[in-house]
Write a protein that holds these residues in place. Structure first.
Motif, PDB file in Angstrom:
ATOM      1  N   ALA A  98     -48.283  23.742  23.039  1.00 23.46           N
ATOM      2  CA  ALA A  98     -48.367  22.913  21.842  1.00 23.46           C
ATOM      3  C   ALA A  98     -49.268  23.519  20.775  1.00 23.46           C
ATOM      4  CB  ALA A  98     -48.881  21.512  22.209  1.00 23.46           C
ATOM      5  N   SER A 134     -45.521  24.340  15.066  1.00 24.82           N
ATOM      6  CA  SER A 134     -45.114  22.949  14.904  1.00 24.82           C
ATOM      7  C   SER A 134     -45.910  22.055  15.861  1.00 24.82           C
ATOM      8  CB  SER A 134     -43.622  22.814  15.193  1.00 24.82           C
ATOM      9  OG  SER A 134     -43.215  21.465  15.113  1.00 24.82           O
ATOM     10  N   VAL A 135     -46.470  20.951  15.340  1.00 23.96           N
ATOM     11  CA  VAL A 135     -47.260  20.020  16.148  1.00 23.96           C
ATOM     12  C   VAL A 135     -46.989  18.583  15.713  1.00 23.96           C
ATOM     13  CG1 VAL A 135     -49.149  21.579  16.769  1.00 23.96           C
ATOM     14  CG2 VAL A 135     -49.246  20.331  14.607  1.00 23.96           C
ATOM     15  N   ASN A 136     -47.394  17.643  16.555  1.00 23.27           N
ATOM     16  CA  ASN A 136     -47.198  16.223  16.289  1.00 23.27           C
ATOM     17  C   ASN A 136     -48.505  15.535  15.925  1.00 23.27           C
ATOM     18  OD1 ASN A 136     -44.360  16.137  16.915  1.00 23.27           O
ATOM     19  ND2 ASN A 136     -44.916  16.318  19.070  1.00 23.27           N
ATOM     20  N   TRP A 137     -48.404  14.588  15.004  1.00 16.57           N
ATOM     21  CA  TRP A 137     -49.546  13.823  14.518  1.00 16.57           C
ATOM     22  C   TRP A 137     -49.229  12.334  14.605  1.00 16.57           C
ATOM     23  CZ3 TRP A 137     -53.533  16.795  12.005  1.00 16.57           C
ATOM     24  CH2 TRP A 137     -53.196  18.133  11.767  1.00 16.57           C
ATOM     25  N   GLN A 142     -48.649  15.982  23.057  1.00 17.80           N
ATOM     26  CA  GLN A 142     -47.790  16.646  22.081  1.00 17.80           C
ATOM     27  C   GLN A 142     -46.316  16.538  22.472  1.00 17.80           C
ATOM     28  OE1 GLN A 142     -48.119  18.397  19.068  1.00 17.80           O
ATOM     29  NE2 GLN A 142     -50.130  17.425  18.973  1.00 17.80           N
ATOM     30  N   SER A 143     -46.036  16.641  23.740  1.00 15.93           N
ATOM     31  CA  SER A 143     -44.650  16.524  24.205  1.00 15.93           C
ATOM     32  C   SER A 143     -44.470  15.338  25.139  1.00 15.93           C
ATOM     33  CB  SER A 143     -44.233  17.812  24.934  1.00 15.93           C
ATOM     34  OG  SER A 143     -45.104  18.071  26.027  1.00 15.93           O
ATOM     35  N   THR A 200     -43.976  15.047  12.699  1.00 15.86           N
ATOM     36  CA  THR A 200     -43.996  16.427  13.172  1.00 15.86           C
ATOM     37  C   THR A 200     -44.085  17.369  11.985  1.00 15.86           C
ATOM     38  OG1 THR A 200     -42.631  15.836  15.082  1.00 15.86           O
ATOM     39  CG2 THR A 200     -42.783  18.172  14.511  1.00 15.86           C
ATOM     40  N   THR A 201     -45.085  18.234  11.992  1.00 13.62           N
ATOM     41  CA  THR A 201     -45.140  19.284  10.986  1.00 13.62           C
ATOM     42  C   THR A 201     -44.476  20.526  11.578  1.00 13.62           C
ATOM     43  OG1 THR A 201     -47.379  19.846  11.764  1.00 13.62           O
ATOM     44  CG2 THR A 201     -47.205  18.452   9.799  1.00 13.62           C
TER      45      THR A 201
END
Length: 227
Positions: free
Chosen positions: A22, A59-62, A142-143, A157-158
């Protein structure tokens, strides 16, 4: 005074788990500016000048929420920010029905999207502006995150991105000044391009670290002075 430092409060003291894919995890070198959190958003330093850095992020999640105000966001007091802050904290610390597994983690950064208001000084004074408040999800989630049940909270997600970054020592109430310096260095206008006010430090930090981010359009070319 209360500034962006309260945005990081809900992230301090949580449990963390490392997931390498991640690109969120323990900092691997001194360039990663997370001194108050064991976990951080990792990056590749593409090049560096005297005025700014160019970084590549995966790419990561916020977890994200939005709010509106007529005030410049860094002058808001804690009372005005309580609802937004509580939404995020409830999701991240697992104390509400927002999440079915324990998402507690100590991770940075937290960031707010800033878009300059357009129009006359009167319209800027009267009209509200929407801001986006975002906290990075811990590596394990993250996943493996649960969708928020609060309709005012969402996971965003960026994508993989290149970012112009101006680091500085201080709190985010200095964002406006630092952002203008970055835009000047890049030859860009803040009236056209939004930026991100990014905070890393806990409210108790004696040496707060903050940054200005401007997302590049594609992969930028390093200037001749870059190294």
């Amino acid at each position: 005074m209360y500034h962006f430092r309260i945005y990081i409060t809900g992230l301090v003291g949580f449990l963390l788990v490392l997931t390498a894919e991640a690109r969120v995890g323990y900092k691997l070198h001194s360039r990663v500016p997370c001194t108050d959190t064991p976990e951080c958003l990792l990056f590749e330093l593409v090049c560096k000048t005297e005025d700014y850095e160019i970084r590549r992020y995966d790419s990561v999640n916020w977890v994200s929420t939005s709010f509106k105000t007529r005030d410049k966001v860094w002058w808001l007091d804690i009372i005005a920010l309580v609802p937004e802050f509580r939404r995020m904290k409830n999701y991240l610390n697992g104390k509400s029905v927002n999440i079915s597994t324990n998402a507690n983690a100590t991770v940075a950064p937290g960031m707010v999207k800033i878009t300059e208001r357009k129009g006359s000084w009167m319209s800027k004074l009267v009209n509200t502006q929407e801001y986006s408040l975002n906290f990075l999800l811990p590596s394990f989630h993250q996943s493996n995150y649960t969708e928020p049940t609060n309709k005012e909270v969402e996971i965003v997600t960026t994508p993989e991105m290149y970012v112009y970054v101006k680091p500085y020592k201080g709190w985010l109430n200095e964002d406006a000044t630092q952002a203008q310096l970055l835009f000047k260095s890049l030859g860009m206008s803040s009236d056209v391009t939004p930026h991100w006010a990014v905070g890393y430090s806990s409210p108790m930090s004696s040496k707060p670290h903050s940054e200005v981010w401007v997302i590049a359009d594609g992969k930028p070319t390093c200037p001749p002075s870059g190294k």
